[in-house]
Design a protein around this motif. Structure first.
Motif, PDB file in Angstrom:
ATOM      1  N   ILE A  86      45.919 -38.541-121.815  1.00 29.61           N
ATOM      2  CA  ILE A  86      45.830 -38.743-120.363  1.00 29.61           C
ATOM      3  C   ILE A  86      47.221 -38.701-119.717  1.00 29.61           C
ATOM      4  O   ILE A  86      47.470 -37.889-118.818  1.00 29.61           O
ATOM      5  N   PRO A  87      48.188 -39.537-120.155  1.00 29.53           N
ATOM      6  CA  PRO A  87      49.538 -39.420-119.567  1.00 29.53           C
ATOM      7  C   PRO A  87      50.208 -38.082-119.871  1.00 29.53           C
ATOM      8  O   PRO A  87      50.914 -37.535-119.021  1.00 29.53           O
ATOM      9  N   VAL A 100      48.708 -35.491-117.460  1.00 36.58           N
ATOM     10  CA  VAL A 100      49.178 -35.731-116.091  1.00 36.58           C
ATOM     11  C   VAL A 100      50.603 -35.216-115.932  1.00 36.58           C
ATOM     12  O   VAL A 100      50.923 -34.489-114.982  1.00 36.58           O
ATOM     13  N   GLU A 146      56.041 -43.036-121.862  1.00 33.68           N
ATOM     14  CA  GLU A 146      56.209 -42.408-120.553  1.00 33.68           C
ATOM     15  C   GLU A 146      57.631 -41.892-120.366  1.00 33.68           C
ATOM     16  O   GLU A 146      57.830 -40.797-119.812  1.00 33.68           O
ATOM     17  N   LEU A 202      53.956 -43.888-113.439  1.00 35.54           N
ATOM     18  CA  LEU A 202      53.067 -43.065-114.249  1.00 35.54           C
ATOM     19  C   LEU A 202      52.040 -43.931-114.965  1.00 35.54           C
ATOM     20  O   LEU A 202      50.845 -43.580-115.008  1.00 35.54           O
ATOM     21  N   GLN A 203      52.474 -45.060-115.503  1.00 35.44           N
ATOM     22  CA  GLN A 203      51.542 -45.946-116.198  1.00 35.44           C
ATOM     23  C   GLN A 203      50.525 -46.547-115.235  1.00 35.44           C
ATOM     24  O   GLN A 203      49.361 -46.758-115.599  1.00 35.44           O
ATOM     25  N   THR A 259      47.970 -43.653-114.952  1.00 36.38           N
ATOM     26  CA  THR A 259      47.240 -43.219-116.142  1.00 36.38           C
ATOM     27  C   THR A 259      46.425 -44.333-116.802  1.00 36.38           C
ATOM     28  O   THR A 259      45.379 -44.043-117.405  1.00 36.38           O
ATOM     29  N   THR A 260      46.869 -45.586-116.699  1.00 35.63           N
ATOM     30  CA  THR A 260      46.120 -46.674-117.342  1.00 35.63           C
ATOM     31  C   THR A 260      44.722 -46.836-116.748  1.00 35.63           C
ATOM     32  O   THR A 260      43.730 -46.847-117.490  1.00 35.63           O
ATOM     33  N   LEU A 283      43.112 -44.623-115.043  1.00 37.12           N
ATOM     34  CA  LEU A 283      42.422 -43.357-115.267  1.00 37.12           C
ATOM     35  C   LEU A 283      41.847 -43.310-116.682  1.00 37.12           C
ATOM     36  O   LEU A 283      40.696 -42.898-116.891  1.00 37.12           O
ATOM     37  N   GLY A 284      42.638 -43.750-117.649  1.00 39.47           N
ATOM     38  CA  GLY A 284      42.158 -43.794-119.028  1.00 39.47           C
ATOM     39  C   GLY A 284      41.004 -44.765-119.202  1.00 39.47           C
ATOM     40  O   GLY A 284      40.047 -44.487-119.926  1.00 39.47           O
TER      41      GLY A 284
END
Length: 381
Positions: free
Chosen positions: A115-116, A119, A325, A364-365, A368-369, A371-372
């Motif tokens: 995921i990260p 992205v 990240e 970013l975290q 993505t967190t 989203l994951g």
């Protein structure tokens, strides 16, 4: 393109080192940990690992002067081994505590890693096209999105440090297939043999295979370390008990061992290549085996230091929390979107980037967190 510095390199290095030492010293706090190798220690080691990689990329890729940031820049290989070691350690601990079916393991790893990664990769492709008019062939973009990076060309590939993604995926794909709860050491041996064969003979014809063959056993060593340290509530691990007793009760001797390990780190860091060990090279036959061995020795010296120390370090822990990240974003930012080196002295530019990496990684975290988590929930239905 690489940057040519006009700054006094020696003075710049001293300032950066002084700032780093000050930050580390002012972010120490007395530890409250009881376990031998708890998460805070592993996070600090990850933080150390990513910093060695970042400093090396500043020195050997971004600028034209290899003396830049010496000696902070000379043990990037140790940082890579630390990441592989921690991966092998963490996955093994998890599987020993709660074995996962094959597909559940892959799903969890894919969400956490890809995921990260996706992205960042999509953003880099888009930003390069929009702001720099850099366009990549569609096949190259597709192979990048599945994690295939056979080369590590500093200013040509979309993100040259991503060679590690391909290498890491190899371990992650094979790990649940060969892993045995009863014999983790055998699983580790199998993975080490496979990785060494791939590194030595390069059957996949990886363009920068010299990087892979330098890091064939660290993942397996992490697995063995997890197996050695593993304990349950109803069964005492005598090795862990003895090591904790030494750490907690033998204060003077603990500091002696830490000092010896620091001396070993310094000496080995200045003697990392096969050229420094001709006898060992003649025994092992290949210089890259010697290079890997020196990196492993330094890595374990750091591990002993971090296990024995009685203080936690917030700076290294923060960098450890965001280490993945930082790994994903640091090279595209400094190689194509640098502004600091144009307007600031080199030492200030490095400092500004070290801060920027954490800020961008935090953002970013934050994206993505959740989203994951959302994807995980959707897949669970």
């Amino acid at each position: 393109m690489p940057i040519t510095l006009t700054d006094d390199i020696f003075r710049t290095n001293l300032i950066v080192i002084a700032i780093l030492i000050a930050v580390v010293l002012f972010t120490f706090s007395r530890t409250k940990r009881i376990d031998l190798f708890p998460i805070p220690v592993t996070q600090e080691l990850k933080g150390l690992g990513i910093l060695t990689v970042v400093f090396a990329h500043f020195a050997y890729m971004l600028v034209t002067n290899a003396d830049f940031l010496f000696p902070l820049s000379i043990i990037a290989g140790v940082g890579v081994d630390l990441f592989l070691f921690m991966s092998g350690y963490g996955l093994t601990v998890g599987m020993l505590k709660k074995p996962l079916p094959l597909m559940d393991f892959y799903k969890r790893r894919a969400i956490k890693i890809f995921i990260p990664f996706w992205v960042v990769t999509i953003l880099i492709f888009a930003a390069n096209a929009i702001f720099l008019n850099i366009h990549y062939p569609v096949p190259y973009m597709l192979q990048s999105l599945i994690g295939w990076f056979p080369t590590a060309r500093g200013f040509d590939d979309v993100n040259s440090p991503f060679w590690y993604i391909t290498w890491m995926m190899m371990f992650y794909i094979l790990f649940p297939i060969v892993f045995s709860v009863k014999k983790p050491w055998l699983s580790a041996l199998i993975l080490a043999v496979i990785a060494t064969l791939i590194g030595v003979y390069n059957p996949l014809e990886l363009g920068d295979n010299w990087l892979h063959r330098l890091h064939t056993v660290a993942f397996s060593l992490g697995m063995v370390f997890a197996w050695i340290l593993f304990e349950t509530k109803d069964k005492e691990n005598k090795f862990v008990t003895a090591f904790k007793k030494f750490r907690d009760e033998s204060t003077f001797m603990s500091y002696v061992v830490i000092l010896l390990m620091l001396v070993l780190v310094v000496y080995m860091s200045l003697h990392t290549t096969a050229n420094h060990w001709p006898l060992l090279t003649s025994i092992l036959g290949q210089g890259y085996f010697v290079d890997q061995l020196t990196s492993i020795v330094i890595m374990f010296a750091f591990i002993v230091i971090f296990i024995l120390k009685k203080f936690d370090n917030k700076f290294l822990a923060i960098y450890g929390i965001y280490s993945f990240e930082v790994y994903l974003i640091h090279w595209p930012l400094i190689s194509r979107y640098d502004i600091y080196f144009d307007i600031l002295p080199a030492w200030a530019a490095v400092t500004a980037w070290i801060i920027t990496f954490i800020v961008v990684s935090w953002l970013l975290q934050k994206i993505t967190t959740p989203l994951g988590a959302w994807i995980d929930n959707r897949l669970a239905k």
